[in-house]
Design a protein around this motif. Structure first.
Motif, PDB file in Angstrom:
ATOM      1  N   ILE A 169      16.230  46.381 -37.281  1.00 24.14           N
ATOM      2  CA  ILE A 169      14.886  45.877 -37.017  1.00 24.14           C
ATOM      3  C   ILE A 169      14.549  46.064 -35.536  1.00 24.14           C
ATOM      4  O   ILE A 169      15.359  45.741 -34.665  1.00 24.14           O
ATOM      5  CB  ILE A 169      14.774  44.392 -37.410  1.00 24.14           C
ATOM      6  N   ILE A 170      13.374  46.573 -35.263  1.00 26.78           N
ATOM      7  CA  ILE A 170      12.825  46.601 -33.904  1.00 26.78           C
ATOM      8  C   ILE A 170      12.011  45.324 -33.720  1.00 26.78           C
ATOM      9  O   ILE A 170      11.202  44.971 -34.591  1.00 26.78           O
ATOM     10  CB  ILE A 170      11.936  47.833 -33.696  1.00 26.78           C
ATOM     11  N   GLU A 183      17.207  54.815 -43.229  1.00 32.77           N
ATOM     12  CA  GLU A 183      16.305  54.565 -44.352  1.00 32.77           C
ATOM     13  C   GLU A 183      15.937  53.095 -44.464  1.00 32.77           C
ATOM     14  O   GLU A 183      15.158  52.714 -45.344  1.00 32.77           O
ATOM     15  CB  GLU A 183      16.954  55.042 -45.655  1.00 32.77           C
ATOM     16  N   LYS A 184      16.486  52.284 -43.569  1.00 32.88           N
ATOM     17  CA  LYS A 184      16.238  50.834 -43.634  1.00 32.88           C
ATOM     18  C   LYS A 184      15.882  50.303 -42.247  1.00 32.88           C
ATOM     19  O   LYS A 184      16.587  49.473 -41.676  1.00 32.88           O
ATOM     20  CB  LYS A 184      17.457  50.109 -44.197  1.00 32.88           C
ATOM     21  N   ILE A 185      14.776  50.801 -41.696  1.00 31.83           N
ATOM     22  CA  ILE A 185      14.296  50.347 -40.392  1.00 31.83           C
ATOM     23  C   ILE A 185      13.032  49.533 -40.595  1.00 31.83           C
ATOM     24  O   ILE A 185      12.072  49.988 -41.229  1.00 31.83           O
ATOM     25  CB  ILE A 185      14.032  51.530 -39.450  1.00 31.83           C
ATOM     26  N   GLY A 186      13.038  48.309 -40.074  1.00 33.18           N
ATOM     27  CA  GLY A 186      11.879  47.438 -40.132  1.00 33.18           C
ATOM     28  C   GLY A 186      11.407  47.103 -38.730  1.00 33.18           C
ATOM     29  O   GLY A 186      12.040  47.469 -37.736  1.00 33.18           O
ATOM     30  N   ILE A 187      10.288  46.411 -38.647  1.00 35.78           N
ATOM     31  CA  ILE A 187       9.766  46.009 -37.347  1.00 35.78           C
ATOM     32  C   ILE A 187       9.181  44.609 -37.439  1.00 35.78           C
ATOM     33  O   ILE A 187       8.588  44.234 -38.463  1.00 35.78           O
ATOM     34  CB  ILE A 187       8.722  47.030 -36.838  1.00 35.78           C
ATOM     35  N   LEU A 188       9.402  43.847 -36.388  1.00 37.24           N
ATOM     36  CA  LEU A 188       8.830  42.507 -36.231  1.00 37.24           C
ATOM     37  C   LEU A 188       8.194  42.449 -34.857  1.00 37.24           C
ATOM     38  O   LEU A 188       8.726  42.997 -33.890  1.00 37.24           O
ATOM     39  CB  LEU A 188       9.913  41.434 -36.377  1.00 37.24           C
ATOM     40  N   LEU A 226       2.073  46.044 -36.850  1.00 42.55           N
ATOM     41  CA  LEU A 226       1.272  46.407 -38.017  1.00 42.55           C
ATOM     42  C   LEU A 226       0.573  47.748 -37.804  1.00 42.55           C
ATOM     43  O   LEU A 226       0.486  48.573 -38.712  1.00 42.55           O
ATOM     44  CB  LEU A 226       0.244  45.309 -38.290  1.00 42.55           C
ATOM     45  N   ASN A 227       0.085  47.967 -36.594  1.00 41.23           N
ATOM     46  CA  ASN A 227      -0.639  49.196 -36.296  1.00 41.23           C
ATOM     47  C   ASN A 227       0.262  50.420 -36.343  1.00 41.23           C
ATOM     48  O   ASN A 227      -0.072  51.437 -36.968  1.00 41.23           O
ATOM     49  CB  ASN A 227      -1.315  49.073 -34.929  1.00 41.23           C
ATOM     50  N   LYS A 242       9.838  50.738 -42.712  1.00 37.60           N
ATOM     51  CA  LYS A 242       9.785  50.420 -44.142  1.00 37.60           C
ATOM     52  C   LYS A 242       9.242  49.031 -44.443  1.00 37.60           C
ATOM     53  O   LYS A 242       8.884  48.748 -45.600  1.00 37.60           O
ATOM     54  CB  LYS A 242      11.185  50.555 -44.759  1.00 37.60           C
ATOM     55  N   ALA A 243       9.209  48.131 -43.465  1.00 40.99           N
ATOM     56  CA  ALA A 243       8.711  46.772 -43.689  1.00 40.99           C
ATOM     57  C   ALA A 243       8.293  46.180 -42.350  1.00 40.99           C
ATOM     58  O   ALA A 243       8.874  46.501 -41.307  1.00 40.99           O
ATOM     59  CB  ALA A 243       9.788  45.905 -44.346  1.00 40.99           C
ATOM     60  N   VAL A 244       7.272  45.299 -42.385  1.00 45.21           N
ATOM     61  CA  VAL A 244       6.676  44.775 -41.150  1.00 45.21           C
ATOM     62  C   VAL A 244       6.521  43.258 -41.235  1.00 45.21           C
ATOM     63  O   VAL A 244       6.038  42.736 -42.250  1.00 45.21           O
ATOM     64  CB  VAL A 244       5.287  45.384 -40.887  1.00 45.21           C
ATOM     65  N   VAL A 245       6.905  42.583 -40.152  1.00 39.28           N
ATOM     66  CA  VAL A 245       6.634  41.149 -40.007  1.00 39.28           C
ATOM     67  C   VAL A 245       5.824  40.942 -38.731  1.00 39.28           C
ATOM     68  O   VAL A 245       6.180  41.438 -37.663  1.00 39.28           O
ATOM     69  CB  VAL A 245       7.929  40.330 -39.926  1.00 39.28           C
TER      70      VAL A 245
END
Length: 308
Positions: free
Chosen positions: A34-35, A107-112, A122-123, A132-135
């Motif tokens: 996660i970033i 293949e499993k990088i998300g961002i918060l 989000l942008n 792949k997913a955003v918080v």
């Protein structure tokens, strides 16, 4: 080894970051990663790192928290530029770096992101499909915030002043660097400020509660024009398709995270999207106060585990 300081290449400078690792980290395994993006005027050592980055690492993720270009320990001159296009582009270089690490599952990088970092997250997800997913934690659309008066006036008034200042600087005058917050809560109140977000921001950034060397709540005034024309949510109906979780408190303030949270949740094309409204808490409570952070993480951790 729970953390490691790193740098990664950007356009013509290096960004400084901190990797947070799970307690049982094994470099021979691959981890969902996660970033974590810091707020406007913040740095990697504050809420995005020492609260959310730390908690996500404890939950089993590798987490990269980095200073934005022109800010904190990252490169780029002049200092204290808040450029939404560069802030989001920083993430692409961060992902390039992560993909060089053998223990990162690409293949499993998300961002918060927190505050401005939430809307930036989000942008950038709209056009960076490696995410792949955003918080978004109490996310604020920086362009909308500036246009709503945070820059000190109506958009056209401020743009005129920016144009004049930039012309002066082009001819040799010193850069005008403004502080976006009063020096203390007391000074703010004495000046007639009663907005909960401004006062609580001052309490966080200007006291031992959250103060950090890299968290300079300053901005080069002549460079704010680019933010005036920026919209974090532009094309969300078409391009924002990843699973998103948007977290806000229900005590609204002048920075507008509450209204932005409802707007982006409504507009996003994502099939999986959720707005979590935490009752009785404000924008800055979600930075570091135990109870609202706990409630947020009770949703955030399972969200990332399910979607990464």
């Amino acid at each position: 080894m729970n953390t490691q300081k790193i740098t990664f290449k950007n356009v013509a400078w290096d960004n400084a970051g901190i990797l947070h690792f799970p307690a049982d980290f094994n470099q021979n395994k691959k981890y969902p990663t996660i970033i974590s993006m810091h707020p406007i005027g913040s740095c990697k050592e504050q809420t995005a790192g020492n609260v959310y980055g730390k908690a996500l690492a404890e939950a089993g993720f590798v987490v990269l928290v980095f200073d934005a270009s022109f800010q904190g320990e990252s490169g780029g001159t002049p200092r204290y530029i808040e450029n939404p296009y560069q802030r989001t582009d920083d993430v692409r270089y961060a992902i390039d770096y992560l993909e060089t690490l053998s223990y990162v599952d690409a293949e499993k990088i998300g961002i918060l992101g927190v505050c401005g970092g939430g809307a930036y997250s989000l942008n950038i997800a709209m056009t960076e499909r490696r995410i792949k997913a955003v918080v978004s934690i109490t996310g604020v659309n920086f362009g909308r915030l500036l246009r709503d008066g945070f820059a000190g006036g109506s958009p056209m008034e401020v743009l005129g002043q920016i144009a004049s200042q930039r012309s002066s600087e082009a001819k040799g005058d010193d850069l005008l660097t403004i502080n976006m917050l009063p020096e203390s809560v007391e000074v703010g109140k004495a000046a007639g400020i009663d907005d909960i977000d401004v006062l609580e921001a001052t309490d966080y950034y200007k006291t031992s509660r959250g103060q950090a060397i890299g968290g300079a709540t300053s901005a080069v005034y002549s460079r704010l024009g680019i933010g005036m024309g920026w919209d974090a949510f532009y094309l969300a109906e078409t391009l924002l398709t990843q699973p998103i979780l948007v977290v806000v408190g229900d005590k609204p303030g002048g920075f507008g995270a509450y209204r932005d949270g409802y707007e982006i949740t409504r507009r996003a094309a994502s099939q999986k999207k959720e707005l979590l409204v935490i009752k009785g808490f404000s924008h800055y409570d979600l930075y570091d106060q135990p109870e609202p952070v706990k409630q947020a993480l009770e949703k955030v951790v399972p969200f990332f585990k399910e979607n990464l």
